[in-house]
Design a protein around this motif. Structure first.
Motif: not given
Length: 118
Positions: A83-85, A107-110, A112-118
């Motif tokens: 969310a922060m990234v 960085l924006t899609p990275l 987003g991927v981290a949020m989805i992965g979480g």
């Protein structure tokens, strides 16, 4: 992350999202040179994602498995950092110079991927 840190992270993300949303509603409209409606909409999206993920972390912090599960602790870290990234890169893109777009754009899609992965 333990439950207390997850709760604090959720509260912080929610508060920052609300503050950025208020700034976007009032401060960005009077900015010179004026921002496009698309930029203001992007700012709003980033603020909303901070709020949504902050509220999610607040809810997750009450789940009893959080203190027991390594996977849950990793997931909450991914949500918070994603969310922060995600939102931070969008804020930077809206306010930043063209030079920042080369760095922050990917960085924006990275985030987003981290949020989805979480």
């Amino acid at each position: 992350m333990n439950a207390t840190n997850v709760w604090k992270s959720g509260a912080l993300l929610t508060a920052v999202g609300m503050s950025c949303g208020a700034f976007g509603s009032h401060g960005l409209r009077s900015r010179q040179p004026p921002l496009s409606e698309r930029s203001i909409s992007n700012w709003s999206t980033a603020s909303n994602y901070l709020i949504y993920n902050g509220l999610a972390l607040l809810a997750i912090s009450f789940h009893p498995a959080l203190s027991l599960s390594r996977r849950a602790r990793i997931a909450t870290g991914m949500i918070a950092s994603g969310a922060m990234v995600f939102s931070g890169s969008i804020f930077g893109l809206v306010l930043g110079k063209d030079v920042w777009k080369k760095v922050l754009g990917p960085l924006t899609p990275l985030g987003g991927v981290a949020m989805i992965g979480g």
